[in-house]
Write a protein that holds these residues in place. Structure first.
Motif, short mmCIF file in Angstrom:
data_model
loop_
_atom_site.label_atom_id
_atom_site.label_comp_id
_atom_site.label_asym_id
_atom_site.label_seq_id
_atom_site.Cartn_x
_atom_site.Cartn_y
_atom_site.Cartn_z
N ALA A 96 0.83 -1.20 0.00
CA ALA A 96 0.00 0.00 0.00
C ALA A 96 0.86 1.25 0.00
O ALA A 96 0.47 2.30 -0.54
N LEU A 97 2.06 1.15 0.58
CA LEU A 97 3.00 2.27 0.61
C LEU A 97 3.69 2.47 -0.73
O LEU A 97 4.32 3.49 -0.98
N GLY A 98 3.55 1.45 -1.61
CA GLY A 98 4.16 1.54 -2.93
C GLY A 98 5.53 0.89 -3.03
O GLY A 98 6.23 1.06 -4.03
N LEU A 99 5.91 0.12 -2.00
CA LEU A 99 7.20 -0.55 -2.03
C LEU A 99 7.18 -1.73 -3.00
O LEU A 99 6.14 -2.36 -3.22
N HIS A 100 8.34 -2.01 -3.56
CA HIS A 100 8.53 -3.11 -4.50
C HIS A 100 9.04 -4.31 -3.70
O HIS A 100 10.13 -4.24 -3.13
N ILE A 101 8.27 -5.38 -3.63
CA ILE A 101 8.61 -6.51 -2.77
C ILE A 101 9.10 -7.69 -3.61
O ILE A 101 8.41 -8.18 -4.51
N CYS A 102 10.32 -8.14 -3.29
CA CYS A 102 10.92 -9.29 -3.95
C CYS A 102 11.30 -10.32 -2.87
O CYS A 102 11.67 -9.95 -1.76
N THR A 103 11.22 -11.58 -3.20
CA THR A 103 11.78 -12.57 -2.29
C THR A 103 13.24 -12.81 -2.69
O THR A 103 13.62 -12.59 -3.83
N ALA A 104 14.02 -13.24 -1.72
CA ALA A 104 15.42 -13.63 -1.97
C ALA A 104 15.66 -14.82 -1.05
O ALA A 104 16.10 -14.65 0.08
N THR A 105 15.31 -16.00 -1.54
CA THR A 105 15.34 -17.20 -0.70
C THR A 105 16.13 -18.32 -1.34
O THR A 105 16.14 -18.47 -2.57
N SER A 106 16.80 -19.11 -0.50
CA SER A 106 17.50 -20.30 -0.98
C SER A 106 16.55 -21.47 -1.15
O SER A 106 16.98 -22.56 -1.56
N LYS A 107 15.30 -21.28 -0.84
CA LYS A 107 14.26 -22.28 -1.10
C LYS A 107 14.10 -22.38 -2.62
O LYS A 107 14.29 -21.39 -3.33
#
Length: 212
Positions: A96-107
């Motif tokens: 909602a704040l407009g942030l860009h969300i990425c995962t960075a996982t070794s899964k």
């Protein structure tokens, strides 16, 4: 707007029950003794092949153990997790704040997507950054490099629970946040730029980062 790189296991979801059971299946498939709980508690975070190798398996044994592990995770193991309290609300608020969300996982990409979709969190993720052994992307540094190259994150901040997250971020000159509800310890958290002991503290750190 700023980008948030988020680890999955130990940060968004408590997947230890399934990962632990899968690792034990791998060891038992080879007729090997299962390490103690202190060892098992540190399995989430690094690539699973590294954990089997750390348990003393040869390269050939690692691949056999990984097959048993993957078979278990593909059937029921990936479902054996719970969402950490408050993280769903955090992701929703950041979007909602407009942030860009990425995962960075070794899964692995497959299990990461399955778990996040089942948890109802995938809807908040703009880019799925995860491991893919078939293309040689396994370590946290390799995953972060993949995210930086393909998601074009702006002013990225790494959020995780293990030293691999913080060291991986430092490798690229990124700031990081250690969340204490995962699988790390004080020594590992000290390697991060910030430490968040509650979702509220994490939210404040992320919002301050995004504002600068």
């Amino acid at each position: 707007m700023a980008s948030i790189l988020v680890d999955v296991d130990g940060t968004l979801i408590d997947s230890y029950p399934g990962i632990r059971a899968g690792f034990i299946r791998g060891m038992e498939a080879l007729g090997l003794e299962v390490p103690g709980e202190d060892f098992l508690r540190k399995i989430p975070g690094p690539p699973m092949r590294d954990s089997f190798a750390a348990a003393g398996l040869s390269a050939a044994e690692v691949e056999r153990a990984m097959q048993a592990y993957s078979d278990y995770m593909s059937s029921v193991g990936w479902r054996e997790f719970t969402v950490f309290p408050g993280v769903g609300e955090l992701l929703k608020g950041w979007k909602a704040l407009g942030l860009h969300i990425c995962t960075a996982t070794s899964k692995s990409e497959r299990f990461a997507r399955l778990a996040l979709e089942d948890a109802g969190l995938m809807q908040h993720v703009d880019f799925l950054g995860a491991a893919n052994h078939e293309v040689g992307r396994a370590t946290k540094i390799e995953v972060i490099e993949y995210v930086l190259a393909h998601a074009s994150p702006v002013h990225p901040l790494m959020v995780g629970d293990r030293m691999h997250d913080f060291d991986g971020a430092a490798h690229f000159g990124l700031s990081s946040v250690a969340v204490t509800w995962g699988y790390g310890d004080e020594g590992e958290w000290a390697r991060a730029t910030h430490v968040a002991r509650t979702p509220e503290e994490l939210d404040a750190i992320v919002r301050t980062h995004a504002a600068h």
